[in-house]
Scaffold this active site. Structure first.
Site, mmCIF file in Angstrom:
data_model
loop_
_atom_site.group_PDB
_atom_site.id
_atom_site.type_symbol
_atom_site.label_atom_id
_atom_site.label_comp_id
_atom_site.label_asym_id
_atom_site.label_seq_id
_atom_site.Cartn_x
_atom_site.Cartn_y
_atom_site.Cartn_z
ATOM 1 N N ASN A 108 -22.606 1.365 123.260
ATOM 2 C CA ASN A 108 -23.642 2.851 122.621
ATOM 3 C C ASN A 108 -23.168 3.953 122.736
ATOM 4 O OD1 ASN A 108 -26.700 3.963 121.793
ATOM 5 N ND2 ASN A 108 -27.304 2.704 123.475
ATOM 6 N N HIS A 127 -5.290 14.062 137.663
ATOM 7 C CA HIS A 127 -4.307 14.923 137.994
ATOM 8 C C HIS A 127 -3.932 14.071 139.529
ATOM 9 C CE1 HIS A 127 -3.739 16.589 133.969
ATOM 10 N NE2 HIS A 127 -5.036 16.621 133.733
#
Length: 181
Positions: A81, A111
């Site tokens: 969607n 990270h």
């Protein structure tokens, strides 16, 4: 994260991944301009993004956001969607007949946690979504997670751990609510 790999700044692997970002962004921008009723054009644009033709029963409601594209695999009968973010640098596999609600994020990169290492590169881990899964609107699935066949991820859930097959998970962080057998 399960399956996590660290890609250090300055390495060939990270340079190659980052070099693919502008191409993926351009492909997503082109996809965003296509009307939903032109599924043939959407499938062609998806093939350009991922390097693989989706099946004729693949459906996508633009826009979609992706940071690489070439590490993204979808099975037969998948529905995506509008407004989804598929950050696939770590790899995303989506099984047959899976339904992905609006504004879902599948995020394979991040990270390093230690502050001193945070700018030294990125960490990536794959996401695997089984067959016949339904991921509800606004859910977030993080790297290293496997969502088992037939599972349901409730709207707004944040999935940080594997989801067993045929299980409904909800909440932040997502927890098993009940079996779906």
């Amino acid at each position: 994260m399960k399956g996590e790999r660290r890609l250090r700044r300055g390495t060939d692997e990270l340079r190659e991944l980052v070099a693919g970002v502008p191409r993926a962004f351009a492909c997503c921008a082109a996809l965003a301009r296509l009307p939903y009723d032109d599924q043939e054009a959407i499938r062609a644009a998806w093939e350009t993004l991922t390097g693989r033709a989706p099946g004729p029963d693949f459906r996508l409601v633009p826009p979609v956001h992706c940071d690489h594209g070439l590490r993204l695999r979808v099975g037969a009968g998948v529905f995506v969607n509008h407004g989804c973010t598929l950050n696939d640098m770590g790899g995303i596999e989506i099984g047959d007949r899976t339904l992905i609600g609006p504004n879902v994020s599948l995020l394979t990169g991040g990270h390093p946690m230690p502050v001193a290492e945070r700018h030294d590169g990125i960490v990536v881990a794959p996401i695997r979504v089984g067959a016949d899964v339904w991921i509800g609107a606004g859910a977030i699935v993080l790297g290293g997670v496997t969502v088992g066949d037939g599972a349901v991820v409730a709207a707004g859930a944040v999935v940080t751990r594997d989801v067993p097959p045929a299980t409904l998970v909800a909440g932040t962080p997502a927890r098993a609510v009940r079996r779906l057998d």
